[in-house]
Enzyme design. Structure first.
Site, mmCIF file in Angstrom:
data_model
loop_
_atom_site.group_PDB
_atom_site.id
_atom_site.type_symbol
_atom_site.label_atom_id
_atom_site.label_comp_id
_atom_site.label_asym_id
_atom_site.label_seq_id
_atom_site.Cartn_x
_atom_site.Cartn_y
_atom_site.Cartn_z
ATOM 1 N N TRP A 102 45.699 44.766 36.409
ATOM 2 C CA TRP A 102 44.665 44.577 37.428
ATOM 3 C C TRP A 102 44.387 45.870 38.167
ATOM 4 O O TRP A 102 43.234 46.176 38.489
ATOM 5 C CB TRP A 102 45.021 43.424 38.364
ATOM 6 C CG TRP A 102 44.930 42.142 37.599
ATOM 7 C CD1 TRP A 102 45.955 41.363 37.165
ATOM 8 C CD2 TRP A 102 43.727 41.540 37.075
ATOM 9 N NE1 TRP A 102 45.476 40.307 36.426
ATOM 10 C CE2 TRP A 102 44.110 40.383 36.350
ATOM 11 C CE3 TRP A 102 42.374 41.842 37.140
ATOM 12 C CZ2 TRP A 102 43.196 39.549 35.710
ATOM 13 C CZ3 TRP A 102 41.458 41.010 36.503
ATOM 14 C CH2 TRP A 102 41.870 39.878 35.806
ATOM 15 N N ASP A 172 44.387 44.811 46.648
ATOM 16 C CA ASP A 172 44.010 43.608 45.900
ATOM 17 C C ASP A 172 45.180 42.623 45.998
ATOM 18 O O ASP A 172 46.242 42.862 45.433
ATOM 19 C CB ASP A 172 43.733 43.986 44.440
ATOM 20 C CG ASP A 172 43.483 42.770 43.554
ATOM 21 O OD1 ASP A 172 43.445 41.631 44.068
ATOM 22 O OD2 ASP A 172 43.326 42.967 42.330
ATOM 23 N N LYS A 196 43.601 31.104 43.281
ATOM 24 C CA LYS A 196 45.049 30.987 43.109
ATOM 25 C C LYS A 196 45.666 30.292 44.316
ATOM 26 O O LYS A 196 46.153 29.175 44.217
ATOM 27 C CB LYS A 196 45.664 32.362 42.861
ATOM 28 C CG LYS A 196 45.062 33.018 41.610
ATOM 29 C CD LYS A 196 45.424 34.449 41.497
ATOM 30 C CE LYS A 196 44.541 35.207 40.535
ATOM 31 N NZ LYS A 196 44.558 34.738 39.155
HETATM 32 N N1 PMP Z 1 43.051 40.955 40.711
HETATM 33 C C1 PMP Z 1 44.114 40.215 40.350
HETATM 34 C C2 PMP Z 1 45.469 40.661 40.795
HETATM 35 C C3 PMP Z 1 43.939 39.061 39.587
HETATM 36 O O1 PMP Z 1 45.015 38.335 39.244
HETATM 37 C C4 PMP Z 1 42.643 38.672 39.206
HETATM 38 C C5 PMP Z 1 42.381 37.403 38.420
HETATM 39 N N2 PMP Z 1 43.402 36.909 37.684
HETATM 40 C C6 PMP Z 1 41.564 39.468 39.583
HETATM 41 C C7 PMP Z 1 41.802 40.601 40.348
HETATM 42 C C8 PMP Z 1 40.157 39.127 39.189
HETATM 43 O O2 PMP Z 1 39.752 38.072 39.966
HETATM 44 P P1 PMP Z 1 38.394 37.268 39.742
HETATM 45 O O3 PMP Z 1 38.553 36.524 38.466
HETATM 46 O O4 PMP Z 1 38.323 36.415 40.951
HETATM 47 O O5 PMP Z 1 37.288 38.243 39.683
#
Ligand code: PMP
Length: 361
Positions: A102, A172, A196
């Site tokens: 991520w 994040d 989540k």
């Molecule tokens: N950052 C992290 C740490 C994630 O786990 C995720 C999704 N699993 C995201 C960003 C992306 O999030 P979204 O699908 O809401 O765009």
């Protein structure tokens, strides 16, 4: 009704109480003759939900007056791009800490906009640990420092937030928001996709300091402007009303069980139980993560062979333990044990792991 234990990384399990409350009030919201998702977002009833959701977020996370709370669309992914567009101005560079999948996605989007400097890269340890402060190469003139506080796929988590001096820290927190209190004096911005620890997908929670927000570019298309969302209290355009409502119900559930203190207690009980099961398995289950960097939200482990992992996942599913397959990029097993996962669910998983080992050791 038979609900199973859902260990998916996101979308993921939500509090049963919140789901039931939404279901019971869904079709006719508070005698309005329509559901909340059919009514104007400029009306009194939606407005009350909107305001209370923001107030509850402020209360539970103890957000100081120096920070704005925003509810935006586009998930965490839009923030990967919106942050550099707003704050990474020409001639500036952003420091990113590369802790896994991520963090890399955030870097890719920042690079599409401007200059990025990698303050630390976990490639040499296959992204199995969080760097200590002294290993970070931080530029005192950086536009900001970006970290991913919990890597959902790799299962590593910052236990303490880094010190970035006067440079704004942006974090994040998609897979751990609302699982711990935050040191706001160190943090200028956090963001998290809703799906989540909060609600269904379709929203990002963004909490940004007035100091950082005042530096955001305003010569951008409307939706990309933090200043506009702040001015309009996240009602610049039509908000994701259902997601906001579910967030409100989740936050009310959090309060009803004892707030952040109880969430932290349950978090430690659940993650402790799983890591103990792994550590006491005599090496049958192996967690590839450095013990000091282990995530309390996403617990990852391997079995002695991929065949055994297949068998484990199949049998777990048959026992009502779902969503335990590790991310396709890394394999193995992963249990996402967010706030709404009951302690009983983790106990059932831990018992299953012990029985499986006895039968297949
Ligand atoms: N950052 C992290 C740490 C994630 O786990 C995720 C999704 N699993 C995201 C960003 C992306 O999030 P979204 O699908 O809401 O765009």
């Amino acid at each position: 009704m038979s609900r199973i234990y859902n260990f998916s990384a996101g979308p993921s399990t939500l509090p049963l109480e919140a789901l039931e409350e939404a279901a019971s009030r869904f079709v006719d919201y508070e005698n309005s003759g329509m559901s909340l998702i059919e009514m104007s977002h400029r009306g009194k009833q939606y407005d009350a939900v909107h305001q209370e959701t923001i107030a509850l977020l402020r209360e539970i996370l103890k957000v100081p007056d120096s920070h704005h709370v925003l509810l935006l669309q586009g998930g965490a992914t839009l923030q990967f791009g919106m942050i550099p567009l707003a704050f990474l101005k020409p001639g500036m560079s952003a420091d990113h800490v590369l802790t896994g999948s991520w963090a890399k996605k955030a870097v890719a989007d920042a690079r599409a906009v401007g200059d990025v400097s990698i303050a630390w890269d976990g490639a040499e340890c296959s992204y199995t640990r969080i760097p200590p402060q002294q290993d970070l190469s931080l530029n005192p003139d950086a536009a900001y420092v970006h970290i991913c506080s919990n890597e959902t796929i790799g299962g590593i988590q910052w236990q303490a937030f880094p010190d970035t001096g006067c440079v704004p820290l942006i974090c994040d927190m998609s897979s751990e928001i609302l699982s711990r209190p935050l040191p706001w004096e160190k943090i200028d911005m956090v963001y998290a996709g809703a799906q989540k620890n909060l609600a269904p997908a379709g929203m990002a929670l963004v909490i940004v300091s007035a100091r950082l927000a005042s530096m955001a570019r305003t010569d951008l298309p409307a939706y990309l402007r933090y200043d506009l969302h702040i001015k309009e209290n996240s009602l610049y355009n039509t908000p994701p009303a259902f997601v906001v409502w579910m967030t409100q119900l989740t936050l009310k559930w959090m309060k009803s069980i004892g707030g952040m203190q109880e969430i932290e207690r349950r978090r430690d009980e659940k993650s402790g139980m799983l890591y103990n099961t792994i550590d006491n398995s005599g090496g049958y289950y192996r967690c590839p993560v450095d013990p000091a960097s282990r995530s309390a939200m996403n617990v990852v482990w391997r079995l002695p062979s991929e065949e055994l992992e297949q068998k484990f996942l199949q049998q777990a599913q048959a026992e009502g333990l779902s969503g335990l397959k590790g991310h396709r990029s890394v394999g193995g097993c992963r249990a996402s044990i967010y706030n709404a996962m009951p302690v009983a669910g983790v106990k059932a998983l831990s018992d299953f792991m012990q029985t499986f080992m006895q039968n297949n050791g």
